[in-house]
Structure formats: C-alpha cells, structure tokens
Design a protein around this motif. Structure first.
Motif, PDB file in Angstrom:
ATOM      1  N   SER A 484      -2.329  -0.764   7.492  1.00 38.95           N
ATOM      2  CA  SER A 484      -0.984  -0.243   7.190  1.00 38.95           C
ATOM      3  C   SER A 484      -1.038   1.002   6.296  1.00 38.95           C
ATOM      4  O   SER A 484      -0.030   1.651   6.062  1.00 38.95           O
ATOM      5  CB  SER A 484      -0.156  -1.327   6.520  1.00 38.95           C
ATOM      6  OG  SER A 484      -0.769  -1.669   5.302  1.00 38.95           O
ATOM      7  N   GLU A 569       2.964   0.232  -2.258  1.00 36.09           N
ATOM      8  CA  GLU A 569       1.624  -0.312  -2.035  1.00 36.09           C
ATOM      9  C   GLU A 569       0.551   0.655  -2.483  1.00 36.09           C
ATOM     10  O   GLU A 569       0.555   1.816  -2.086  1.00 36.09           O
ATOM     11  CB  GLU A 569       1.419  -0.591  -0.543  1.00 36.09           C
ATOM     12  CG  GLU A 569       1.985  -1.919  -0.130  1.00 36.09           C
ATOM     13  CD  GLU A 569       1.613  -2.245   1.315  1.00 36.09           C
ATOM     14  OE1 GLU A 569       2.425  -2.898   1.957  1.00 36.09           O
ATOM     15  OE2 GLU A 569       0.537  -1.813   1.780  1.00 36.09           O
ATOM     16  N   PHE A 570      -0.332   0.166  -3.306  1.00 43.92           N
ATOM     17  CA  PHE A 570      -1.450   1.029  -3.697  1.00 43.92           C
ATOM     18  C   PHE A 570      -2.665   0.181  -4.034  1.00 43.92           C
ATOM     19  O   PHE A 570      -2.551  -1.010  -4.328  1.00 43.92           O
ATOM     20  CB  PHE A 570      -1.067   1.921  -4.871  1.00 43.92           C
ATOM     21  CG  PHE A 570      -0.771   1.178  -6.134  1.00 43.92           C
ATOM     22  CD1 PHE A 570      -1.784   0.884  -7.038  1.00 43.92           C
ATOM     23  CD2 PHE A 570       0.529   0.745  -6.423  1.00 43.92           C
ATOM     24  CE1 PHE A 570      -1.518   0.182  -8.200  1.00 43.92           C
ATOM     25  CE2 PHE A 570       0.791   0.047  -7.583  1.00 43.92           C
ATOM     26  CZ  PHE A 570      -0.217  -0.242  -8.482  1.00 43.92           C
TER      27      PHE A 570
HETATM   28  C1  NAG Z   1      -3.400  -5.346   2.481  1.00 39.25           C
HETATM   29  O1  NAG Z   1      -3.064  -6.383   3.420  1.00 39.25           O
HETATM   30  C2  NAG Z   1      -2.747  -7.622   2.782  1.00 39.25           C
HETATM   31  C3  NAG Z   1      -2.553  -8.639   3.881  1.00 39.25           C
HETATM   32  O2  NAG Z   1      -1.969  -8.043   5.003  1.00 39.25           O
HETATM   33  C4  NAG Z   1      -1.526  -7.453   1.928  1.00 39.25           C
HETATM   34  O3  NAG Z   1      -1.211  -8.656   1.272  1.00 39.25           O
HETATM   35  C5  NAG Z   1      -1.799  -6.381   0.870  1.00 39.25           C
HETATM   36  O4  NAG Z   1      -0.643  -6.119   0.105  1.00 39.25           O
HETATM   37  C6  NAG Z   1      -2.261  -5.101   1.505  1.00 39.25           C
HETATM   38  N1  NAG Z   1      -2.664  -4.228   0.422  1.00 39.25           N
HETATM   39  C7  NAG Z   1      -2.477  -2.938   0.399  1.00 39.25           C
HETATM   40  C8  NAG Z   1      -2.911  -2.181  -0.824  1.00 39.25           C
HETATM   41  O5  NAG Z   1      -1.993  -2.361   1.338  1.00 39.25           O
END
Ligand code: NAG
Ligand code: NAG
Ligand code: NAG
Ligand code: NAG
Ligand code: NAG
Ligand code: NAG
Ligand code: NAG
Ligand code: NAG
Ligand code: NAG
Ligand code: NAG
Ligand code: NAG
Ligand code: NAG
Length: 708
Positions: A484, A569-570
């Motif tokens: 993502s 998200e980081f």
């Molecule tokens: C990465 O993926 C996990 C599970 O899909 C999720 O919980 C997490 O927040 C993600 N972390 C980042 C930094 O995108």
C-alpha cells in the motif's frame, strides 16, 4: 639521569660563552604598558597563524608585517596538530612552531604565544585533539581532573619546548607574552562553581610555569593576579571596561580586521578608516598593546576549518589570503603606527587628561612635565565635519575621525584621511582543464546495510563514530514496504551538516544546514521496489564545532528517519537496525596520495553519466613566475581538493549567498606544494560539478591612486 646532566653542562658552558647574546630580562608591566628591557612600550601586534600558511611563506609575511609597522607577531598554538595521539607529537612542516618563532626573532620582532590550549579560532574542535572526547569522565574547560591533566600536560610541553630553544624574552628570545585559556568568560556561568575555580587553577598553573614573561587571559574580567585581562572585539576603545587592576596595562588582544566567513555568507568588509579610528581611540584611552586579528588570515588547509567555515581565512586582512598587501588597509595602518610611534614618549610618560570639545567631540591629551605633548581630537559625529577650538586654535575634524597632534599643535595623521595607495586584486587564467582526455574518474561506492562494517540498533552520534577520521559517515538500513506504500516520502532530521540519500544505490537527493541554523530536514519523494530496499544516507560534516560550553557533548548526524506512505501511515526507522561505514572508499584507498593514484581503478571520464560522489584526477604544470596560485572551482559543487597528495581544503561552491554568489570560488594552492611539471590534482565531488570548466589562475595586485 646522567645524559641529562651532561646535556645541561654543555648548555651551561655554551651560555657562559654567548651569555651576552642570549641573556634576557624578565618582561614586566605597570598600569601603563608592558616593560621590556626596562622600558615601557606601545606595541602593535598582528596575528599570523603558522599552520594557515607554509614555512616558505613565513619570511615574507613576517617581513611585510614588520614593514607595516608591527612590533609583535601573535599566534595561537594548535593542540590538535601537535598531539594527534596522547603523548605523540608532530612539529614538522607547517606545524613547526619553533621555526616560526625563530623567523619572527630573525626579523627583529617580538612574539605573543597564545597557548589556550582551547583556541576557538574557527579551527576544528577549537584546537582540541578529538581523542580528548574519549577520556573517561572528561568535561572540557572546567575544574575537572582529567581535563586539567591533559591541558597542563600540553601547556607544559609547549613551555618546555620554547624554553629549550631559549625563545622567551627572559632568555633573550622574542616571546614577550603568553596566553592561557581563551574568551572563557563567554561560557563560565555554564559551569557553576567549577567555572571560577577553573579560572583560578589555569592562572596558577600558567604562572607556575615560570616563563619570565606575563600571562594574559582575553575577555576574562576576573583574571587572577598577576594575569592581565585583555579585550577582544572590534571597538575596544568604546567597549572595554579596562584592566581589573590599576597595576595592569590596557591591552587589546583581538581587534577584528574583518570577520571569518561561513559557507552561504558574504565577506565582511571593514574599512581602513574604521579600523584606524578604533585603534587610535584605544591608544587615546591609555591602550598600549593592540593586536590585529588577523593581520594575515591564510588558508584552512585540509579539514581544519570549524563547522561551515570557508577554506579562505580572513582574506580581508591587511595581508590577504595569499600574503599580498590589501591596500589601502595595510598602508593606512602603517602610517597610523608611524604616527603613534612618533608620539610614544609623551604617550608613555605623560599624564592623561580628557575633556569635551563639543556635543560629539572630545580631546585626549598626554602632557609631560618636560613639555612633550600629544593630543587626540575625536569627532564621533559620523555625518558631519566639526569645527572645534583646541588650545585657542581652530581645527576642522572630518566625520567619525580622530586627528593626532604630535606636539599638541600639528596634525600628523587623521584616521579618516587615507593618503596611501589603493590596489585591486586580479586573477589571470593560467591553465584550463577542458580537455576530457586529461581527466580520469573514480565513482565511489554506496554501501548497503548488509555490507556495512558496523551495526547498531540506534542512530549513532557522528563525531563519536568517525572519531574525526573523516567528514563522512554512511547510515544504511534495508526494509520491505507494504504494497500500500505507493507514494513514499523519505523524511530525515539531521544535525549533519549535509545529508545525501540513495535508494537502491540511486541518488535521491540532498539537504544541508547552515552555520547559524544547524539542524535541517531532508524530505524527498522516493521510488521503492517490491521486496527488500536498501536505503543509504551519507551524513557529511563540514568541520567540527569550535565554540560554546560542553563541546564534548555535542550531537551531530542523523536524529530521526521515517518513510511516510500516506498522511497517517509511516515507517519509523529511528529505532531500527542500522549499518555504518566511516568514510568513503576513496578515502580508505587514499587515492588522493600520489603513490596510490595508480591502483584505484580510475577510468576515462564519462560526462554522460555524471554521478554524485565521484573523484576526478588530472595533472598540471606550475604556472611560470612567482605570483600566488589558486584554483577557480566555480563550476564545482561541494567536496575537497588535493594537489600532490596535500589537501588544499574543502570547497563548497554550490552553497550560495542570498544574492546568489558563491562564498568562495578561488582555492589557494601554495607554490611550495608544486613541482615544475606533472602535478596531480584530485577533486572529490559530492554533487555534479563540472571539472572541465575549472581553471588554474595566478593572483596579483595592481596599484591604483584612487579607490576602485
Ligand atoms: C503494513 O501492513 C499491515 C498489515 O496490512 C498494516 O497493519 C500496517 O499498518 C502497514 N504499515 C504501514 C507502515 O503501511
Ligand atoms: C604528558 O603525558 C604523557 C603521557 O601521555 C607523559 O609521558 C608525559 O610525561 C607528560 N608530560 C608532562 C609534562 O606531564
Ligand atoms: C588613563 O589613565 C590615567 C592614569 O591612570 C587615568 O587617570 C585616566 O582616567 C585614564 N583614562 C581613561 C580614559 O581611562
Ligand atoms: C574622560 O574619559 C572617560 C573615559 O572615556 C569618560 O568616562 C569621561 O566622561 C571623560 N571626561 C570628559 C570630561 O569628557
Ligand atoms: C568635510 O570637509 C572636507 C574638507 O576639509 C570636505 O572635502 C568634505 O566634503 C566635508 N565633509 C562633509 C560631510 O561636510
Ligand atoms: C586662550 O586664550 C585665552 C584668552 O584669549 C587665554 O586666557 C588662554 O591662556 C589661552 N589658552 C591657551 C592654551 O593658549
Ligand atoms: C562513543 O563511542 C564509544 C565506542 O567507540 C562508545 O563506547 C561510547 O559509549 C560512545 N560515547 C558516546 C557519548 O556516545
Ligand atoms: C541491497 O543490498 C544487498 C546487499 O548489498 C544486495 O544484495 C541487494 O541486491 C540490494 N538490493 C537492491 C534492490 O539493490
Ligand atoms: C520516530 O521515533 C522517534 C524515536 O522514538 C521519535 O522521536 C519520533 O517522533 C518518531 N517519529 C514520528 C513521526 O512519530
Ligand atoms: C527508541 O529508542 C529509545 C531509546 O532506546 C526509546 O527511548 C524510545 O522509546 C524508542 N522509540 C520507539 C518508537 O520505539
Ligand atoms: C554577486 O555577484 C554579482 C555577479 O557576479 C556581482 O556583480 C556582485 O558584486 C556580487 N555580490 C557580492 C556581494 O559579492
Ligand atoms: C566585542 C565586539 O566588539 N564585538 C563586535 C565585533 O564586531 C561585530 C561586527 O561588527 C559586532 O557585531 C560585535 O558586536
């Protein structure tokens, strides 16, 4: 020890033979001035730092200082050059302090030795060897046993060296004055009770070394007796509260002729008239010793400059970086020195009075019972001439000026009236480097987390990791992003001074701080691949810090690293597995040394794939004649340059002033570094500078009768 006694006997025998020549007298002082050979003296002094020029340049520099009317050459002593490891000493070449002091003596001048051993001086770590950092429990410049041990050890070493060579005036040598500590009052409060007790200890330790010449502490109002407190600044005639005892003379150890310059900063131009005004005011107000800081600045060769300070040092001084006279500064001050010397008897033996001549005008008069008289007529009004009456005679005073009346009647000098020649410095292109075939390159490598020799689970402090062996420290990690994470942005907080980021060995961008705002943020969009990614960040320091309290606790390098995926998200890599590499591969191979340049894997220069962190190599012949030489690196970015294996300093042409100018484009190549033909030139370029457009120039001055 037997041999020591034997040696002493030889020495004593020699002393008997040549006693009259080498015998000296203690230097003392009273409330008026230093007393040398039983006489009071007005002394003009100038700072010239031996490692900032070359032994080949010293005789001419000192000669021009003497011709300019100086009596004293002042220098700091550079601890980190002399004691690179505890108990290991180096006094060779540019570090040959004894040779420098003997040259001062040979030309009939006095010397002032500012040992510090903390010196600031825009010099890496204020002159401290970096190994002090790892002495357990050390607190620099405080009443701290480990620090005091090493400070006393080095101070004693230098004293003994000078004494062994008979260089104190008390032994018939040129040294009339020594300094201990340096502008300590600026930071004293930070140490609480340990500040004043350290000052008392330093003064006592110094005095007990029994040099037979006085000690000074500059900018230290509470300097304990018999140490003299002195003034540093641009306007000591206005700012100095005076010595802390009527028994001490009024002395100015640093009258800044200009100011040091930093990358991104402009040169500080201080006019000859302004310097002359403040020097004269200080003399008018009982001053008897003035030192120009700097009289000749010179060059911060190698990695010796402190944080963000440019390689050229006080180029605006009366003798410029190359040792050429800067006119009218040099000549105007020469005339001032001659005028003051003409009046030295009434100045030193007369009684001073001062009185007002008008709202912004005043007189300082020294009158001897025998009739000798000298007057200083001061006009503090910067906008207008003033017509005043002095002893029933009318005088016109130029704006912001002091007139010196040698017999209280005739004006022999006015600080604002420049009679001397002007000059202009010109550079003449001697050689270009635009032939591709004359260049080779070496692309440095980008280490990844796995290759990095040192690992840690936190962001390490840079200076403690490199131990100052290099400006460069690689910080590397690897990680696998979520699918993502489509528009990643790398966010780095650094106390750097520069950070270059590479993602999977591809350059992603850079950011830097500045002398005044040290912390900075690098924030750049990056491209990640599926699977493991290698992130390597090169943190670069442009010199160690040189001032302030608790230098041993400073932090440099990366402080925080994140990759931002979306607003919320980081990834936070601040606490993560990090790999470290101190220095660049080219540094490890020492490819700047002549003997190593052959085997480092140099290849033909490829201008179509210019890459940051590339080393360039070429050769050149020395320009004819004896004019000083400089490399014009205008088209380069940032890095370091070597000639025949000797570093001529860091360059940073791409850091521009607010007007868009580089702070320094010309880099001094001392003649003594060169042979007639086949000199190697190595440039380490951090960005994408163009080596083909650089040039080798000669520098000269042309006299003019008018200002430019
Ligand atoms: C990465 O993926 C996990 C599970 O899909 C999720 O919980 C997490 O927040 C993600 N972390 C980042 C930094 O995108
Ligand atoms: C200075 O320390 C060294 C060890 O580092 C020692 O050998 C030397 O004798 C000391 N010198 C003085 C003058 O204390
Ligand atoms: C200069 O020194 C004399 C004698 O000590 C003193 O009377 C006078 O006030 C001093 N002048 C200044 C300007 O400090
Ligand atoms: C004399 O000089 C001193 C020191 O600069 C100053 O404080 C004092 O006001 C001056 N006296 C007169 C009468 O101007
Ligand atoms: C001051 O007087 C000089 C002549 O003595 C003259 O050249 C100059 O223009 C005057 N300056 C001012 C600001 O009036
Ligand atoms: C100045 O003139 C006055 C009156 O003309 C006289 O009393 C005084 O002595 C003179 N002063 C000097 C220093 O010549
Ligand atoms: C400095 O590095 C050494 C290892 O070389 C380490 O033991 C020490 O804890 C570090 N000191 C600081 C203040 O980070
Ligand atoms: C990351 O570094 C490792 C170790 O040097 C290397 O094997 C790998 O190919 C690198 N990955 C990328 C994407 O460059
Ligand atoms: C990342 O971690 C460090 C260390 O714990 C912390 O100081 C920093 O604030 C964190 N970054 C973010 C964006 O939360
Ligand atoms: C990072 O490590 C430091 C020191 O080990 C700790 O104080 C901090 O809480 C950690 N931060 C995170 C985000 O784990
Ligand atoms: C900046 O550069 C311009 C163009 O080269 C020049 O005209 C100007 O004098 C420079 N400014 C300074 C302050 O050096
Ligand atoms: C102590 C002192 O006089 N400092 C001055 C030195 O010169 C700079 C630049 O003119 C001033 O800002 C300082 O106040």
């Amino acid at each position: 020890m037997g041999w020591r006694l034997w040696w002493w006997w030889c020495w004593a025998a020699l002393m008997v033979v040549v006693e009259e020549k080498v015998g000296g007298e203690e230097v003392t002082y009273d409330g008026r001035s230093l007393i040398i050979d039983g006489q009071r003296k007005i002394l003009f002094s100038g700072s010239i730092h031996y490692p900032r020029s070359t032994p080949q340049m010293w005789p001419a520099l000192i000669g021009k200082a003497k011709e300019g009317g100086l009596d004293v050459i002042q220098t700091y002593v550079f601890w980190n050059l002399h004691e690179p490891q505890p108990g290991e000493y180096d006094f060779n070449g540019r570090y040959d302090l004894v040779k420098f002091i003997k040259e001062v003596q040979a030309q009939g001048l006095y010397a002032c030795l500012r040992i510090g051993p903390y010196i600031e001086s825009e010099w890496a770590y204020g002159g401290f060897p970096f190994w002090l950092h790892d002495v357990p429990g050390i607190v620099y410049r405080s009443d701290n046993e480990p620090f005091k041990f090493y400070m006393q050890n080095f101070t004693t070493k230098i004293m003994n060296l000078m004494k062994a060579e008979g260089l104190y005036a008390s032994q018939g040598g040129p040294i009339i004055l020594s300094q201990i500590e340096n502008e300590y009052q600026n930071i004293e409060a930070a140490f609480g009770e340990k500040g004043p007790s350290y000052v008392r200890w330093a003064a006592k330790m110094a005095v007990e070394l029994e040099t037979g010449v006085p000690w000074v502490m500059c900018k230290q109002a509470d300097a304990p007796d018999p140490v003299i407190n002195t003034c540093n600044g641009m306007r000591c005639g206005e700012t100095f509260a005076g010595p802390n005892s009527v028994k001490k003379p009024s002395m100015w150890t640093e009258n800044w002729t200009s100011f040091y310059q930093v990358y991104g900063g402009k040169p500080y131009i201080r006019s000859a008239e302004d310097i002359a005004f403040h020097v004269t005011l200080f003399i008018a107000k009982n001053g008897s010793y003035i030192n120009y800081y700097m009289y000749h600045g010179g060059t911060n060769f190698g990695r010796t400059a402190s944080a963000y300070v440019i390689t050229s040092y006080y180029d605006q001084a009366p003798l410029d970086e190359y040792g050429l006279m800067r006119q009218p500064k040099w000549g105007h001050l020469k005339e001032l020195h001659a005028a003051i010397k003409l009046c030295s008897t009434p100045l030193l033996e007369g009684v001073q009075t001062n009185f007002s001549l008008g709202p912004l005008q005043e007189a300082y008069v020294y009158q001897q019972e025998t009739g000798g008289c000298v007057a200083f007529l001061v006009n503090n009004n910067g906008g207008n001439n003033a017509t005043i009456q002095f002893q029933n005679v009318s005088f016109q005073l130029l704006p912001k000026s002091i007139s010196i009346l040698s017999d209280c009647e005739n004006v022999i000098f006015n600080t604002a009236k420049v009679n001397t020649e002007y000059n202009e410095r010109t550079t003449t292109r001697s050689q270009t480097f635009d032939d591709e075939n004359k260049w080779e390159e070496f692309k440095d490598s980008i280490p990844n987390f796995l290759d990095a020799p040192l690992k840690s689970d936190e962001l390490l402090e840079q200076m403690n990791t490199t131990k100052d062996k290099s400006d460069y420290l690689w910080y590397a990690f690897s990680f696998q992003p979520n699918s993502s994470c489509t528009e990643p942005v790398l966010h780095v907080e650094s106390l750097g001074h520069v950070a270059h980021a590479f993602v999977n060995s591809i350059y992603a961008g850079a950011a830097h701080g500045s002398h005044d705002v040290k912390g900075f943020t690098l924030e750049i969009p990056i491209v990640l691949i599926d699977g493991m990614n290698n992130i390597s960040i090169l943190s670069v320091m442009v010199g160690l810090p040189d001032s302030g309290a608790f230098l041993e606790k400073r932090f440099a390098g990366l402080r925080q690293v994140e990759i931002q995926c979306t607003e919320k998200e980081f990834y936070n890599f601040t606490n993560h597995s990090w790999g470290y590499q101190v220095g660049l591969l080219g540094e490890k191979l020492q490819i700047y040394n002549n003997e190593n340049v052959g085997n480092a894997g140099w290849s033909k220069i490829d201008l179509s794939s210019k890459q940051p962190l590339t080393w360039y190599k070429s050769v050149f012949d020395a320009p004819m004649g004896s004019d000083p030489i400089a490399l014009d690196l205008s088209t380069m970015g940032k890095g370091e340059a070597w000639v025949n294996g000797q570093s001529i300093g860091r360059y940073w042409v791409s850091f521009r002033t607010s007007e868009g100018n580089s702070s320094q484009t010309l880099y001094h190549v001392p003649r003594s570094f060169l042979q007639t033909t086949g000199n190697s030139l190595i440039l380490l370029e951090e960005f994408q500078g163009d080596p083909l457009q650089i040039s080798l120039d000669t520098i000269s001055v042309t006299n003019l009768h008018q200002p430019i």
